[in-house]
Design an enzyme around this catalytic site. Structure first.
Site, PDB file in Angstrom:
ATOM      1  N   ASN A   1      40.911  32.426  36.430  1.00  0.00           N
ATOM      2  CA  ASN A   1      40.489  32.353  37.828  1.00  0.00           C
ATOM      3  C   ASN A   1      39.671  31.072  37.968  1.00  0.00           C
ATOM      4  OD1 ASN A   1      39.381  32.607  40.341  1.00  0.00           O
ATOM      5  ND2 ASN A   1      38.219  34.482  39.901  1.00  0.00           N
TER       6      ASN A   1
ATOM      7  N   LYS B   1      38.479  29.771  40.542  1.00  0.00           N
ATOM      8  CA  LYS B   1      37.503  29.856  41.639  1.00  0.00           C
ATOM      9  C   LYS B   1      37.555  28.567  42.478  1.00  0.00           C
ATOM     10  CE  LYS B   1      34.939  33.206  38.960  1.00  0.00           C
ATOM     11  NZ  LYS B   1      33.673  33.802  38.583  1.00  0.00           N
TER      12      LYS B   1
ATOM     13  N   HIS C   1      37.747  40.471  44.505  1.00  0.00           N
ATOM     14  CA  HIS C   1      36.812  39.887  43.540  1.00  0.00           C
ATOM     15  C   HIS C   1      35.376  40.118  44.030  1.00  0.00           C
ATOM     16  CE1 HIS C   1      34.679  37.043  41.030  1.00  0.00           C
ATOM     17  NE2 HIS C   1      35.722  37.073  40.225  1.00  0.00           N
TER      18      HIS C   1
ATOM     19  N   GLU D   1      32.909  38.231  44.076  1.00  0.00           N
ATOM     20  CA  GLU D   1      32.367  37.124  44.869  1.00  0.00           C
ATOM     21  C   GLU D   1      32.824  37.227  46.326  1.00  0.00           C
ATOM     22  OE1 GLU D   1      33.694  34.063  42.229  1.00  0.00           O
ATOM     23  OE2 GLU D   1      32.198  34.701  40.767  1.00  0.00           O
TER      24      GLU D   1
ATOM     25  N   GLU E   1      35.383  43.902  36.130  1.00  0.00           N
ATOM     26  CA  GLU E   1      34.468  42.769  36.039  1.00  0.00           C
ATOM     27  C   GLU E   1      33.061  43.227  36.427  1.00  0.00           C
ATOM     28  OE1 GLU E   1      36.895  38.884  36.393  1.00  0.00           O
ATOM     29  OE2 GLU E   1      36.221  39.441  38.376  1.00  0.00           O
TER      30      GLU E   1
ATOM     31  N   GLY F   1      29.701  34.921  35.232  1.00  0.00           N
ATOM     32  CA  GLY F   1      29.059  33.619  35.320  1.00  0.00           C
ATOM     33  C   GLY F   1      27.639  33.603  34.787  1.00  0.00           C
TER      34      GLY F   1
ATOM     35  N   SER G   1      32.236  36.497  31.729  1.00  0.00           N
ATOM     36  CA  SER G   1      31.783  35.676  30.596  1.00  0.00           C
ATOM     37  C   SER G   1      32.623  35.869  29.335  1.00  0.00           C
ATOM     38  CB  SER G   1      30.300  35.922  30.304  1.00  0.00           C
ATOM     39  OG  SER G   1      29.521  35.544  31.428  1.00  0.00           O
TER      40      SER G   1
HETATM   41  P1  13P Z   1      33.225  34.058  34.263  1.00  0.00           P
HETATM   42  O1  13P Z   1      34.260  34.127  33.162  1.00  0.00           O
HETATM   43  O2  13P Z   1      32.860  32.680  34.650  1.00  0.00           O
HETATM   44  O3  13P Z   1      32.066  34.948  33.969  1.00  0.00           O
HETATM   45  O4  13P Z   1      33.949  34.681  35.571  1.00  0.00           O
HETATM   46  C1  13P Z   1      34.625  35.866  35.456  1.00  0.00           C
HETATM   47  C2  13P Z   1      35.365  36.115  36.725  1.00  0.00           C
HETATM   48  O5  13P Z   1      34.760  36.303  37.759  1.00  0.00           O
HETATM   49  C3  13P Z   1      36.822  36.078  36.686  1.00  0.00           C
HETATM   50  O6  13P Z   1      37.369  36.512  37.877  1.00  0.00           O
END
Ligand code: 13P
Length: 254
Positions: free
Chosen positions: A6, A8, A92, A94, A165, A171, A211
């Site tokens: 992803n 982002k 997601h 976010e 997740e 993150g 992560s």
């Molecule tokens: P990170 O791997 O940066 O923690 O993000 C995970 C994520 O949100 C994948 O969709």
């Protein structure tokens, strides 16, 4: 095993193509692993061209549930299919956190994705305060229940993917322990089993995200109910993402 990146809101038109090319190379000798990349929407076409002839599949990061119409700024499932998307990330954390996505909205999007033949990667996961108060399964159960609402006709477990997740691990550098991941993944599979039956549930890909990186990928992927990863930060460098793909390949081959 499915390893999906992803990206982002990262990359630009040129670096997205470059990253895709690097990932094609990195994954060339990992035939046992399905690999997907989810670039920002403006770069889907360019990345699609770069992925042509490779095993790496394309995914988007979001979509809207209507077929078409006056929805400024949105993209439809049909648009994503027309630029070669196979997957779409939905719900997601976010999007839930910064853009007000609700369980109801995620449910409408999942239905539309499945109806049109896009494979939704449905994200669920608790916040830190939920885990601290022992409510993580309750929260995830509600998210899963809504996301799978009214999907009665679905036959094949390969029509959708669920990604666990935990929000506190995204993150942050903090990862769920393999045991925490396994416990939640088994719980999610039991929820799916209740709705769609045991065979369906056992064939469903449940990814871990939060992560995941080369140093912890193998331990997480070795868990019985962890069928792959949804990777953010560590998917932005092809060598690093490649190491995770190879970890998955090793686990897959036992
Ligand atoms: P990170 O791997 O940066 O923690 O993000 C995970 C994520 O949100 C994948 O969709």
């Amino acid at each position: 095993m499915l390893i999906a990146g992803n990206w982002k809101m990262n990359t630009n038109a040129a670096s997205a193509v470059e990253l895709a090319q690097g990932i094609i190379q990195e994954s060339a000798d990992a035939a046992a692993v399905r690999v997907a990349v989810c670039p920002p929407a403006p770069f889907l076409s360019g990345v699609r061209a770069a992925l042509k002839g490779s095993r790496v599949r394309l995914g988007a990061q979001n979509m809207y549930w209507a077929d078409h119409g006056a929805f400024t700024g949105e993209v439809s499932a049909q648009m994503l299919l027309s630029v070669g998307c196979h997957y779409v990330i939905l719900g997601h954390s976010e999007r839930r956190q910064h853009f007000g996505e609700t369980d109801g909205g995620v449910s409408s999007k999942v239905k539309q994705a499945v109806r049109t033949g896009l494979i939704p990667i449905i994200c669920v996961g608790e916040r830190l305060n939920h885990r601290k108060t022992g409510k993580e399964q309750q929260v995830v159960a509600t998210q899963v229940k809504h996301a799978l609402e009214d999907l009665k006709k679905i036959q094949s477990p390969s029509s959708l993917v669920i990604a666990y997740e935990p929000v506190w691990a995204i993150g942050t550098g903090e990862t769920a322990t393999p045991e925490q991941a396994q416990t939640m993944h088994r719980f999610i599979r039991s929820l799916v089993s209740r709705q769609f039956g045991k065979n369906f549930a056992s064939g469903l890909h449940i990814l871990y995200g939060g992560s995941m990186k080369p140093s912890n990928a193998k331990d997480l992927l070795r868990q019985k109910d962890v069928d792959g990863g949804l990777i953010g930060g560590a998917s932005l460098k092809s060598e690093v993402f490649g190491q995770i793909i190879h970890a998955a390949q090793e686990v897959q081959q036992g």
